[in-house]
Write a protein that holds these residues in place. Structure first.
Motif, PDB file in Angstrom:
ATOM      1  N   UNK A   5      48.177  33.680  32.426  1.00 51.63           N
ATOM      2  CA  UNK A   5      47.068  32.759  32.580  1.00 51.63           C
ATOM      3  C   UNK A   5      47.162  31.955  33.860  1.00 51.63           C
ATOM      4  N   UNK A   6      48.269  32.092  34.573  1.00 51.56           N
ATOM      5  CA  UNK A   6      48.449  31.296  35.763  1.00 51.56           C
ATOM      6  C   UNK A   6      48.900  29.888  35.387  1.00 51.56           C
ATOM      7  N   UNK A  29      44.709  25.353  40.308  1.00 49.71           N
ATOM      8  CA  UNK A  29      44.965  26.465  39.405  1.00 49.71           C
ATOM      9  C   UNK A  29      45.577  27.583  40.227  1.00 49.71           C
ATOM     10  N   UNK A  30      46.760  28.032  39.890  1.00 47.37           N
ATOM     11  CA  UNK A  30      47.465  29.048  40.662  1.00 47.37           C
ATOM     12  C   UNK A  30      47.522  30.347  39.857  1.00 47.37           C
ATOM     13  N   UNK A  31      47.032  31.422  40.434  1.00 45.49           N
ATOM     14  CA  UNK A  31      46.970  32.718  39.759  1.00 45.49           C
ATOM     15  C   UNK A  31      47.879  33.717  40.453  1.00 45.49           C
ATOM     16  N   UNK A  32      48.777  34.317  39.689  1.00 46.10           N
ATOM     17  CA  UNK A  32      49.644  35.374  40.213  1.00 46.10           C
ATOM     18  C   UNK A  32      49.111  36.727  39.758  1.00 46.10           C
ATOM     19  N   UNK A  49      39.706  29.942  38.630  1.00 45.42           N
ATOM     20  CA  UNK A  49      40.809  30.874  38.409  1.00 45.42           C
ATOM     21  C   UNK A  49      40.378  32.016  37.483  1.00 45.42           C
ATOM     22  N   UNK A  50      39.622  31.663  36.443  1.00 48.36           N
ATOM     23  CA  UNK A  50      39.155  32.687  35.503  1.00 48.36           C
ATOM     24  C   UNK A  50      38.228  33.678  36.199  1.00 48.36           C
ATOM     25  N   UNK A  51      37.349  33.163  37.063  1.00 50.44           N
ATOM     26  CA  UNK A  51      36.429  34.045  37.786  1.00 50.44           C
ATOM     27  C   UNK A  51      37.206  35.026  38.653  1.00 50.44           C
TER      28      UNK A  51
END
Length: 379
Positions: A8-9, A21-24, A50-52
């Motif tokens: 979920x980051x 919001x950090x997304x890997x 982040x979700x997008x």
């Protein structure tokens, strides 16, 4: 296969109050890992961004669209994707010209792919119309942009194609301009003393496209059998006169020559042989039926100029080389040739094209036939 987001980051708030919001994610194709950070004034805004991005990655798209401009992408697209496509050389040249003239040099060319929106495409359409371009040209420019952006999506530069959300600009169907038999005769008579008379007469008699007539070689003509094979089309591409494949598969066709056409082509052949002897070592043998004094094929623009000049001398307005083709088709229909046969003679890909262009003529022919049959039984 696209990139897959990992988990979920992370979500946290900075000291200045903004949320991050950090997304890997990992690209399964290259195995490379990446991280993208999104910012928002609220926790909900940052999470939504982040979700997008995660949805884009899971859907096979890039985490973020490319920052390259539309003009930069189109320049690359012309040299790679378009050049490598199986489209005809004339089509590639036309698409490339439309891209450079109306897209790369226009306002939309300065917009980055990541910021391009459907509204930008709509503004392009409005701007093209404001410049006085025909609806057909506006439609072609739009289609080139839509194709190029679809390839940008394919290459992972964009998640979605903004042009795909816009309806293709419509082109109002126009009835083909055609000449009466008397007008055609007057134009040909005005051109009789020019070296372009034979090619104009051939187009008028056989309903050929200009490029098809100019691409004819003597190997395509059988004067004994009275037939001609249409096998190619000649056009100027990147500064060179080139013969390419016909416009459609059905454009490859065999046409019958009238006795008058056989005599005309025999006379053309005789004059050409005489010119070849006079030209001697400057003659360039290409086997073409219609040539300059040194054996090279006619320049398409010069044929148009010859037709325009002849039409002016004949007092006929609005005539082009293509008008001769339309006029041949109209005369066939008026003389009772059925629509399917006319479609085949013209080399149309589909009889519906013929019906759209010449529907008014076939309707008049049908009306005349009904009137004649009614009169025959006293009604």
């Amino acid at each position: 296969m696209g990139k897959r987001a990992n988990g979920e980051g992370s979500l946290y708030q900075r000291g200045d109050g903004k949320w991050c919001a950090s997304l890997r994610y990992e690209d399964p194709t290259t195995g490379e890992r990446g991280r993208k950070t999104f910012y928002g004034r609220t926790k909900t805004e940052a999470r939504a961004k982040m979700k997008a991005a995660r949805d884009r990655i899971d859907g096979g798209g890039p985490v973020r669209d490319s920052s390259a401009t539309v003009a930069q992408w189109l320049a690359e697209w012309r040299q790679t994707t378009l050049a490598a496509s199986s489209r005809k050389a004339t089509t590639k040249a036309n698409y490339g010209c439309l891209a450079k003239r109306h897209l790369e040099a226009g306002a939309i060319g300065a917009v980055s792919l990541e910021r391009l929106r459907p509204a930008d495409v709509e503004r392009l359409i409005i701007a093209l119309r404001a410049r006085g371009l025909s609806e057909a040209t506006v439609q072609r420019v739009f289609n080139v942009l839509r194709m190029a952006l679809a390839d940008a999506v394919r290459d992972g530069l964009m998640a979605r194609n903004p042009a795909a959300a816009i309806a293709q600009p419509k082109v109002a169907r126009k009835e083909a301009r055609f000449l009466s038999q008397d007008e055609t005769r007057r134009i040909l008579e005005a051109a009789r003393r020019t070296r372009y008379y034979a090619v104009l007469a051939t187009i008028a008699a056989l309903g050929l496209r200009r490029g098809e007539a100019l691409a004819l070689r003597w190997a395509d003509v059988d004067l004994d059998a009275g037939t001609v094979h249409v096998r190619g089309t000649l056009a100027r591409i990147d500064g060179e006169l080139v013969v390419t494949e016909p416009k459609t598969a059905k454009s490859r066709r065999v046409l019958a020559l009238s006795p008058g056409m056989v005599r005309l082509l025999k006379d053309t052949r005789k004059k050409q042989l005489e010119e070849r002897l006079r030209a001697a070592n400057i003659w360039q043998e290409g086997g073409y039926v219609f040539t300059t004094p040194c054996g090279t094929p006619f320049e398409p623009r010069n044929v148009l100029r010859a037709l325009t000049t002849a039409a002016e001398h004949a007092g006929v307005e609005g005539a082009t080389v293509h008008t001769l083709r339309h006029s041949a088709a109209t005369m066939w229909l008026e003389n009772g040739v059925n629509l399917k046969a006319v479609s085949e003679l013209l080399g149309h890909a589909d009889i519906r094209i013929t019906a759209d262009v010449y529907g008014h003529v076939s309707a008049e022919v049908a009306r005349a036939a009904v009137t004649a049959s009614a009169a025959a039984i006293g009604l």
